[in-house]
Design an enzyme around this catalytic site. Structure first.
Site, PDB file in Angstrom:
ATOM      1  N   ASN A  92     -10.426   0.083   0.212  1.00 30.12           N
ATOM      2  CA  ASN A  92      -8.965   0.129   0.087  1.00 30.12           C
ATOM      3  C   ASN A  92      -8.578  -0.367  -1.302  1.00 30.12           C
ATOM      4  O   ASN A  92      -8.676  -1.558  -1.590  1.00 30.12           O
ATOM      5  CB  ASN A  92      -8.341  -0.751   1.185  1.00 30.12           C
ATOM      6  CG  ASN A  92      -6.821  -0.736   1.162  1.00 30.12           C
ATOM      7  OD1 ASN A  92      -6.208  -0.211   0.229  1.00 30.12           O
ATOM      8  ND2 ASN A  92      -6.216  -1.324   2.176  1.00 30.12           N
ATOM      9  N   HIS A 126      -3.217   6.964   3.276  1.00 27.79           N
ATOM     10  CA  HIS A 126      -3.687   5.745   2.619  1.00 27.79           C
ATOM     11  C   HIS A 126      -5.039   5.330   3.203  1.00 27.79           C
ATOM     12  O   HIS A 126      -5.210   5.291   4.426  1.00 27.79           O
ATOM     13  CB  HIS A 126      -2.642   4.642   2.816  1.00 27.79           C
ATOM     14  CG  HIS A 126      -3.117   3.305   2.396  1.00 27.79           C
ATOM     15  ND1 HIS A 126      -3.607   3.047   1.133  1.00 27.79           N
ATOM     16  CD2 HIS A 126      -3.205   2.130   3.079  1.00 27.79           C
ATOM     17  CE1 HIS A 126      -3.967   1.773   1.059  1.00 27.79           C
ATOM     18  NE2 HIS A 126      -3.736   1.196   2.220  1.00 27.79           N
ATOM     19  N   CYS A 147       0.814  -1.228   0.000  1.00 29.97           N
ATOM     20  CA  CYS A 147       0.000   0.000   0.000  1.00 29.97           C
ATOM     21  C   CYS A 147       0.844   1.273   0.000  1.00 29.97           C
ATOM     22  O   CYS A 147       0.312   2.369  -0.163  1.00 29.97           O
ATOM     23  CB  CYS A 147      -0.956  -0.001   1.187  1.00 29.97           C
ATOM     24  SG  CYS A 147      -2.126  -1.355   1.087  1.00 29.97           S
TER      25      CYS A 147
HETATM   26  N1  COA Z   1     -18.427  -8.452  10.063  1.00 27.13           N
HETATM   27  C1  COA Z   1     -18.790  -8.723  11.327  1.00 27.13           C
HETATM   28  N2  COA Z   1     -17.911  -9.097  12.274  1.00 27.13           N
HETATM   29  C2  COA Z   1     -16.622  -9.200  11.901  1.00 27.13           C
HETATM   30  C3  COA Z   1     -16.180  -8.944  10.601  1.00 27.13           C
HETATM   31  C4  COA Z   1     -17.152  -8.570   9.663  1.00 27.13           C
HETATM   32  N3  COA Z   1     -16.819  -8.289   8.379  1.00 27.13           N
HETATM   33  N4  COA Z   1     -14.853  -9.126  10.529  1.00 27.13           N
HETATM   34  C5  COA Z   1     -14.445  -9.478  11.762  1.00 27.13           C
HETATM   35  N5  COA Z   1     -15.513  -9.528  12.590  1.00 27.13           N
HETATM   36  C6  COA Z   1     -15.547  -9.887  14.011  1.00 27.13           C
HETATM   37  C7  COA Z   1     -14.336 -10.687  14.444  1.00 27.13           C
HETATM   38  O1  COA Z   1     -14.513 -12.059  14.168  1.00 27.13           O
HETATM   39  C8  COA Z   1     -14.311 -10.392  15.923  1.00 27.13           C
HETATM   40  O2  COA Z   1     -15.260 -11.201  16.551  1.00 27.13           O
HETATM   41  P1  COA Z   1     -14.972 -11.814  18.012  1.00 27.13           P
HETATM   42  O3  COA Z   1     -14.818 -10.631  18.915  1.00 27.13           O
HETATM   43  O4  COA Z   1     -16.185 -12.623  18.279  1.00 27.13           O
HETATM   44  O5  COA Z   1     -13.712 -12.615  17.873  1.00 27.13           O
HETATM   45  C9  COA Z   1     -14.793  -8.951  16.002  1.00 27.13           C
HETATM   46  O6  COA Z   1     -15.497  -8.715  14.768  1.00 27.13           O
HETATM   47  C10 COA Z   1     -13.693  -7.948  16.154  1.00 27.13           C
HETATM   48  O7  COA Z   1     -12.686  -8.237  15.191  1.00 27.13           O
HETATM   49  P2  COA Z   1     -11.370  -7.401  15.072  1.00 27.13           P
HETATM   50  O8  COA Z   1     -10.515  -8.005  13.989  1.00 27.13           O
HETATM   51  O9  COA Z   1     -10.759  -7.201  16.430  1.00 27.13           O
HETATM   52  O10 COA Z   1     -11.973  -6.000  14.572  1.00 27.13           O
HETATM   53  P3  COA Z   1     -11.262  -4.649  14.286  1.00 27.13           P
HETATM   54  O11 COA Z   1     -11.985  -3.587  14.985  1.00 27.13           O
HETATM   55  O12 COA Z   1      -9.764  -4.733  14.475  1.00 27.13           O
HETATM   56  O13 COA Z   1     -11.527  -4.459  12.729  1.00 27.13           O
HETATM   57  C11 COA Z   1     -10.302  -4.588  10.666  1.00 27.13           C
HETATM   58  C12 COA Z   1     -10.992  -5.381  11.783  1.00 27.13           C
HETATM   59  C13 COA Z   1      -9.711  -5.584   9.669  1.00 27.13           C
HETATM   60  C14 COA Z   1     -11.338  -3.739   9.983  1.00 27.13           C
HETATM   61  C15 COA Z   1      -9.192  -3.708  11.281  1.00 27.13           C
HETATM   62  O14 COA Z   1      -8.401  -4.465  12.142  1.00 27.13           O
HETATM   63  C16 COA Z   1      -8.291  -3.081  10.264  1.00 27.13           C
HETATM   64  O15 COA Z   1      -8.708  -2.211   9.520  1.00 27.13           O
HETATM   65  N6  COA Z   1      -7.012  -3.478  10.250  1.00 27.13           N
HETATM   66  C17 COA Z   1      -5.977  -2.897   9.429  1.00 27.13           C
HETATM   67  C18 COA Z   1      -6.322  -2.869   7.985  1.00 27.13           C
HETATM   68  C19 COA Z   1      -5.209  -2.347   7.197  1.00 27.13           C
HETATM   69  O16 COA Z   1      -4.708  -1.296   7.489  1.00 27.13           O
HETATM   70  N7  COA Z   1      -4.860  -3.107   6.203  1.00 27.13           N
HETATM   71  C20 COA Z   1      -3.971  -2.840   5.202  1.00 27.13           C
HETATM   72  C21 COA Z   1      -2.855  -1.957   5.467  1.00 27.13           C
HETATM   73  S1  COA Z   1      -2.657  -1.471   3.939  1.00 27.13           S
END
Ligand code: COA
Length: 334
Positions: free
Chosen positions: A291, A261, A121
């Protein structure tokens, strides 16, 4: 030998183009595909919809050619005057043969050379660094940087933790010598390979060549440890931007536009908050495109171009797989 300021060339962005495919994948479409909800996606990521390229036999080169055609037409540039095309992407059309070659032929830039640059990214930021160095060295006069990705080709649409995040698109900029002293001012870029397995595509490279096993295991699809990537993204984009501001004698109030980003709205907001940048200066389009990896920053330039004024001070910052990250300081030249 140090060049005097009088003889130093500065490189500037002199035009912007963009392209988004027509097909829209909304959060309610995703609700029918995986166990998720519009409310979860919007509150956790800020994304409402994303664009997907669904034209048969078209890949990343198609998105990039469209964006560059837009750029050439808006800037009234003859493709034969282009010296180089640098493509930032993680989804090239093919392995080995660079997608930039296809793009060069398709746009009719028959006097240009080009290459693909892979930095996840942060690809557009690193490509911008390369192109502005080419131009400010005096070696080349017109360089196109295009950031384009067809993330739908890597996404596993049964994995709710990743499929909600990504979209397809491309954005392109023209880099030329600055005519008015404004342009690319400074950059701070870093990489760290100790956390490669936290975000990426496991197979298809030389370590895990394609096999029946890799396909069965879905090792050709994108995976990430979201929460770990999230924390590192906020801290590194903050650190890089802090360094850039400090060494250019700037503070958050003097910045006119903050272009981060677009991976997650909460990451962008947290980073801007820590730096102290007012939310009205934080540019966003993640709600509409998700993204798009190497395309997020040029697509911000494309969407907000009309708001920029000559001399506007802007920070571009990115974080991606690898890990790769950085920040750049620009003054807008047109
Ligand atoms: N819909 C509903 N629930 C979801 C889900 C979805 N699409 N995806 C994950 N969950 C659930 C998980 O299973 C978890 O459930 P649990 O508590 O029962 O285990 C809960 O939601 C929380 O998950 P978590 O991964 O801790 O959520 P988060 O707030 O960290 O959000 C992302 C997840 C991926 C959106 C976030 O971590 C993120 O944006 N990360 C970085 C992304 C990034 O920058 N990527 C690329 C860099 S270029």
């Amino acid at each position: 030998m140090q060049l005097s300021d009088k003889h130093k060339l500065k490189a500037a962005i002199t035009g912007v183009g963009g392209y988004l495919p027509d097909d829209i994948l909304t959060n309610s479409d995703l609700e029918k595909m995986v166990d998720t909800s519009d409310e979860w996606i919007v509150t956790r990521t800020g994304i409402r919809e994303r664009r997907l390229l669904k034209i048969a036999n078209k890949g990343t080169s198609y998105l990039c050619v469209k964006a560059i055609e837009d750029l050439l037409s808006k800037t009234d540039t003859d493709p034969l005057t282009i010296d180089a095309v640098i493509l930032a992407t993680v989804t090239p059309d093919f392995q080995v043969s660079p997608t930039s070659s296809v793009i060069i032929s398709e746009i009719g830039a028959h006097n240009a050379f080009g290459f693909d640059l892979s930095a996840a990214c942060s690809g557009f930021l690193y490509a911008l660094s390369t192109a502005t160095s080419y131009v400010s060295s005096g070696r080349y006069q017109k360089v196109i940087v295009v950031g384009g990705d067809m993330m739908s080709s890597l996404v596993d649409y049964t994995d709710r933790t990743t499929c909600i995040l990504f979209g397809d698109g491309a954005g392109a900029v023209l880099i030329e010598p600055s005519q008015n002293g404004f342009g690319f001012e400074d950059e701070y870029c870093r990489s760290d390979g100790y956390n490669q397995m936290l975000l990426g595509v496991k197979a298809g490279g030389s370590l895990y060549p394609t096999s029946i096993e890799t396909v069965k295991n879905k090792w050709h699809k994108l995976y990430q440890d979201g929460p770990t990537v999230y924390k590192r993204a906020v801290s590194e984009m903050y650190n890089a931007t802090f360094e850039i501001l400090k060494r250019n004698g700037l503070d958050a109030d003097t910045i006119d536009f903050f272009l981060a980003h677009q991976a997650n709205k909460r990451i962008i907001d947290s980073t801007a908050n820590r730096i102290g940048i007012d939310s009205v200066k934080v540019l966003l389009n993640i709600d509409r495109y998700g993204n798009t990896t190497c395309a997020t920053i040029p697509l911000l330039l494309y969407d907000y171009e009309n708001q920029f004024k000559i001399g506007s001070k802007m920070i571009i910052t990115a974080f991606g797989g690898g890990f790769t990250w950085g920040s750049a300081y620009l003054t807008w030249a047109y």
